[in-house]
Write an enzyme that holds these catalytic residues in place. Sequence first.
Site, PDB file in Angstrom:
ATOM      1  N   ASP A  31       0.815   3.834  -3.129  1.00 33.81           N
ATOM      2  CA  ASP A  31       0.378   5.218  -2.932  1.00 33.81           C
ATOM      3  C   ASP A  31       1.289   6.188  -3.684  1.00 33.81           C
ATOM      4  O   ASP A  31       0.824   7.107  -4.382  1.00 33.81           O
ATOM      5  CB  ASP A  31       0.374   5.520  -1.430  1.00 33.81           C
ATOM      6  CG  ASP A  31      -0.079   6.952  -1.136  1.00 33.81           C
ATOM      7  OD1 ASP A  31      -0.856   7.503  -1.942  1.00 33.81           O
ATOM      8  OD2 ASP A  31       0.352   7.501  -0.115  1.00 33.81           O
ATOM      9  N   GLU A  64       0.831  -1.202   0.000  1.00 36.26           N
ATOM     10  CA  GLU A  64       0.000   0.000   0.000  1.00 36.26           C
ATOM     11  C   GLU A  64       0.868   1.257   0.000  1.00 36.26           C
ATOM     12  O   GLU A  64       0.601   2.220  -0.736  1.00 36.26           O
ATOM     13  CB  GLU A  64      -0.914  -0.006   1.227  1.00 36.26           C
ATOM     14  CG  GLU A  64      -1.738   1.265   1.385  1.00 36.26           C
ATOM     15  CD  GLU A  64      -2.286   1.411   2.790  1.00 36.26           C
ATOM     16  OE1 GLU A  64      -2.862   2.487   3.076  1.00 36.26           O
ATOM     17  OE2 GLU A  64      -2.136   0.484   3.598  1.00 36.26           O
ATOM     18  N   GLU A  76      -4.455   0.597  -3.636  1.00 36.36           N
ATOM     19  CA  GLU A  76      -3.073   1.070  -3.700  1.00 36.36           C
ATOM     20  C   GLU A  76      -2.085  -0.088  -3.605  1.00 36.36           C
ATOM     21  O   GLU A  76      -1.023  -0.081  -4.255  1.00 36.36           O
ATOM     22  CB  GLU A  76      -2.822   2.069  -2.571  1.00 36.36           C
ATOM     23  CG  GLU A  76      -3.570   3.389  -2.755  1.00 36.36           C
ATOM     24  CD  GLU A  76      -3.382   4.338  -1.590  1.00 36.36           C
ATOM     25  OE1 GLU A  76      -3.639   5.544  -1.773  1.00 36.36           O
ATOM     26  OE2 GLU A  76      -2.984   3.878  -0.499  1.00 36.36           O
ATOM     27  N   ASP A 117      -7.149   1.192   0.453  1.00 42.47           N
ATOM     28  CA  ASP A 117      -5.802   0.706   0.753  1.00 42.47           C
ATOM     29  C   ASP A 117      -5.434  -0.478  -0.129  1.00 42.47           C
ATOM     30  O   ASP A 117      -4.301  -0.580  -0.620  1.00 42.47           O
ATOM     31  CB  ASP A 117      -5.708   0.286   2.223  1.00 42.47           C
ATOM     32  CG  ASP A 117      -6.004   1.443   3.173  1.00 42.47           C
ATOM     33  OD1 ASP A 117      -5.845   2.602   2.745  1.00 42.47           O
ATOM     34  OD2 ASP A 117      -6.389   1.177   4.329  1.00 42.47           O
TER      35      ASP A 117
END
Length: 367
Positions: free
Chosen positions: A183, A179, A255, A252
């Site tokens: 991101d 994650e 990502e 989450d």
Amino acid sequence: MIDDSHDIRTTQAAAASPQAGATALEAAPKAAPRPKPEVKAEPKNETKTETKTETKSEAKAETKSEAKPDAKIEAKPDTRPSSADASGTVAEQGPEIAAPDAGTDSHEKPGKAKGSRRTKSAGSGATKSAKVAEKAANAAIEARIGHRFADPSLLSTAFTHVSALKSSKKRGDSYQRLEFLGDHVLGLIVSDMLYRSFPSADEGELSKRLADLVRKESCADVAKSLGLLDDIKLGAVGAGAGARLRKSVLGDVCEAVIGAIFLDGGYTAASGFVERNWTERMHKPRRPLRDPKTVLQEWAQGKGLPTPVYREVERTGPHHDPQFRVAVDLPGLEPAEGVGGSKRAAEKVAASVMIEREGVSGGSNDG
């Protein structure tokens, strides 16, 4: 003293009658030697007989005595392996003694051996079935996201929540590290897309657009559109808590999927995934580009209303992953609620709900 009366009588008779004497003389020598061989022969024969008898009996006795112990010694390991083993039989006889035990075990263990084989085969069959099912599930996810993984473990990790890990495993085995990577990869790719798509936009406008496109809610919308909600692996949680938890971590997971694609296929593969799922959103933003709390506060002040008040309604979920439900209040208006992984996120959602419900203008920019 020797008795010679018989010889004297014979000599006398021979003198008296020549013919009779001759006959007597012929008979005398023949009769005389008989006692001699008899006397001499008897001891010799007895000695030989006794010698032969003793020799034979001794030979037989020795033969029997030698044969019987050998036979007994040889027979003992075969007939009584346990006593031979207990008395410390020589190492060479060890395998011969152990052979009957192995045979006995082979007769006693077939049922257990068959049972263990059946158990092993059943376990291996279940493992194979689980692997086949997991492979089919991964193939379905790959088809939806448009990327086939060379390393399927990355895809599996991207959907593993920390609650699904065993106590022996580290938190790094969940999607959290992916994650973090996803991101930043998403931010880089979207920044590149915005820079090329809006050549006349200044830095402020590009930053606002970027913030809206990479927010958790936008990522959750993408994951929901791809049908990734039910693929998230959770631990032992209740049905209701599991449903809420899946929704809260959906952004989450999205990502994490981007991070997994980047590791597996590089920037080109990750860029392809983001462009397929963010291009339309980039040209038609669905939410205000500005912070929704700021938009709501400016609108309330324009109406002569006080500053919106935010209050926590409920907090749920485990300590490491809490969920907050927050309500926003304005006089004369119905409260609006929002849910998020933090109080600030929940406040933003609540402000967005009130903005959309009241039809607040100026909160969006279609650019």
